[in-house]
Design an enzyme around this catalytic site. Sequence first.
Site, PDB file in Angstrom:
ATOM      1  N   ASP A 152     -10.483   2.073  -2.844  1.00 20.17           N
ATOM      2  CA  ASP A 152     -11.107   1.954  -2.151  1.00 20.17           C
ATOM      3  C   ASP A 152     -12.760   2.435  -2.074  1.00 20.17           C
ATOM      4  O   ASP A 152     -13.508   2.015  -1.063  1.00 20.17           O
ATOM      5  CB  ASP A 152     -10.824   2.598  -0.689  1.00 20.17           C
ATOM      6  N   ASP A 195       0.790  -1.188  -0.121  1.00 20.98           N
ATOM      7  CA  ASP A 195      -0.110   0.084  -0.272  1.00 20.98           C
ATOM      8  C   ASP A 195       0.924   1.516  -0.289  1.00 20.98           C
ATOM      9  O   ASP A 195       2.336   1.079   0.124  1.00 20.98           O
ATOM     10  CB  ASP A 195      -1.051   0.416   1.514  1.00 20.98           C
TER      11      ASP A 195
HETATM   12  C1  DGJ Z   1      -5.657   2.034   1.824  1.00 20.50           C
HETATM   13  C2  DGJ Z   1      -5.815   0.420   1.116  1.00 20.50           C
HETATM   14  O1  DGJ Z   1      -6.575   1.169  -0.163  1.00 20.50           O
HETATM   15  C3  DGJ Z   1      -7.204  -0.087   1.921  1.00 20.50           C
HETATM   16  O2  DGJ Z   1      -7.475  -0.936   1.120  1.00 20.50           O
HETATM   17  C4  DGJ Z   1      -6.495  -0.559   3.493  1.00 20.50           C
HETATM   18  O3  DGJ Z   1      -5.238  -1.560   3.323  1.00 20.50           O
HETATM   19  C5  DGJ Z   1      -6.095   0.868   3.967  1.00 20.50           C
HETATM   20  N1  DGJ Z   1      -5.452   1.469   3.530  1.00 20.50           N
HETATM   21  C6  DGJ Z   1      -5.312   0.227   5.531  1.00 20.50           C
HETATM   22  O4  DGJ Z   1      -4.786   1.283   5.811  1.00 20.50           O
END
Ligand code: DGJ
Length: 722
Positions: free
Chosen positions: A544, A474
């Site tokens: 997301d 991430d």
């Molecule tokens: C952003 C990601 O897109 C989410 O799926 C998740 O992993 C969060 N970060 C966790 O902090």
Amino acid sequence: MILFKNNIFYLNTNKTTYAMGVFNDGILAHLYWGKRIYNEFCADEVFDFQHRHMAAFDCDCKSTDYIPLEYAPQGGADLRIPSMEATYSDGSNLTVLRYCDYEILNSKPKLSGLPATYAEEGDKVETLVVHMRDELQNLDVYLSYSVFEELDAITRSVRIVNNGEKFRLTKAMSFSMDFYGMPKSDLIHLDGCWGRERTVTRREIVHGNQNIESRAGASSAYHNPFIAVCDKETTENSGDAYGFSLVYSGNFVAGIEMDPYGCGRVYMGINPCKFEFILENGEDFQCPEVVLAYSSNGLSGMSQIYHKLYRTRLCRGKFRDADRFVLINNWEATYFNFDEDKIVKIAEKAAKLGVDTMVLDDGWFAGRVDEMAGGLGDWLENKDRLPNGLKKLSERINALGMHFGLWFEPEMVNPVSRLFEAHPEWILHVKGRTQSLSRYQYTLDLTNKEVCDYIIGAVGRVLKSANIEYVKWDMNRYMSEVGSEFLPKEKQGEVMHRYILGLYYILETLTSQFPNILFESCSSGGGRFDPGMLYYMPQTWTSDTTDALERIKIQYGTSFVYPYSAMGAHVSACPNHQLGRTTPFRMRCDVALPGQFGFELDLNKCTDEEIETSRRAVEKYKELRNVFHRGTCYRLRSPFSTDLSVLEFVSEDENTVILCVYSKIPTVLAADEYIKLYGLDEKATYKLGGKTYGGDYLMNKGYKLCNNVEYASSVLGFIKIN
Ligand code: DGJ
């Protein structure tokens, strides 16, 4: 594939031709790119450039201001937007490139330090390297063109070599191309923001310069490093479409300038904003690769070229061709509120439905109470949440017959962390200025190899500590106040590009050290969904936003360049956590099915009916993923222009055809909708349930959506029977 005849280079793929010619004075003129041409060009015609009043003659009684050029440095008679700019030791900024010679290779060389498409043994791929030179500045520029004959793609890149005195490179596009004869064409790009990535925007090209760019330090959710130009009449499945996609994960610019005579200069490369590079004598600069895809079968035809090339000759490693994992991720199920038993309980339920991987998301490491608390950067285990450690948890997951996966955000550090305490100078910052926090974190300075090696060591240690078979990589903030304490002051303009080179070095090292781990990239969803990341990690968390109706659009836009095999797509709980909207459970499954399918909820909280729908969805996914991921995708109805969105996938062997139908607002007794299919055998018969249809009928009359439920959301599989 590549021919040089009467001063004209012909680059031929099965269905396309790209041509350029060496004009009298060593000017490399762009002559053509489009549908395959088998005959030689008429040299008298193609080199007869019409004079434009007021243009200065800088080559053989002609002007580079109106010759369509292959690469266009700043400073001469050409007054259009330059593709390269530099300031030399004599203070001048004029670069004059003239053709020297060329070389044809039977392969595709790697780009040093950068991701790029590649050729495998036996592929029909050739590379043309054209050598251009500025005699006065002792500067050599190599324009590379790789021709993927069977995949109908051409890649371009540029290498700038300084054989003279030290100079400052301030702009270096990966390519430029001058299109003649394209007035009133359209520009397409994919813009958005967090949670609304890759919205398809189509606008008329008008006189002047129009561009999209990222200055965020990542390719970003604001704009994807891709543009297409096409005619007004071009549709999803007919007409000319020209695509340009940059294999790069940092700041970029892409655009088109239309001059007063209707000639468009398309360009793409590292954003010159916040960029410069000092080149000492003997040093070179490698620009990232641009991938060109032309199709006379419309935008879907163009996307099909990208899908196949990126799936088979950009993605790498053991997972490139493998059926990937079906995962369940605990993020939306628990956020930071989990412990070992809770994760195992979620996994137990999922395992019974055929899900094969449990991914533990953010919060597993020491110091991470919530996103405002510390721990990023240290990567030590969180004994409060997981007293028995990751090893024990992974063993319990493995005992269920599942793989265990883990989340990381390795490029970041929290102010409250051992790492920051020990090395406050390891973050990107400008000395004497306040460094802004975003999500309570700083970006590590990846221009510093010591920092990169620390990350490799810290992440590697965790990966070796338990049986981890999947990593979600991430990155949750964009860059601000960019500077490096590591680099000398005259090199501060190099930070943003050097950061990306550092990131690529880390990814290359870790993915080679752990070839059996499936890596998925993520950046607050799809904030860094680009070909550069796909080279290291064959799939990306698309967004997301998990709301089904929004996802239809996000995935549709993403598919302009990226195959569904690259898109992480999960079923989540309702009311949806991002929008508060409730959509039917089956629709959530149907929308996620074409991507890398998974779940993002606690299945223990689902009703029996939802569990049964999930079980059937996993089964269907396993049966059809081969078609979604390796088949040919046609976009038939756009969610950006109608309430109905339809995708078609034709399997590699052409025996299975899948229609994915999604409707935003299903209405009772909706108007008859006929969906015309593409890519079928017109003489064959196709079966759907108890009904049979002729291929020609389905392609010309179309498939009639037969009831309102089907209209709302359905995944229909046609089988070719003869
Ligand atoms: C952003 C990601 O897109 C989410 O799926 C998740 O992993 C969060 N970060 C966790 O902090």
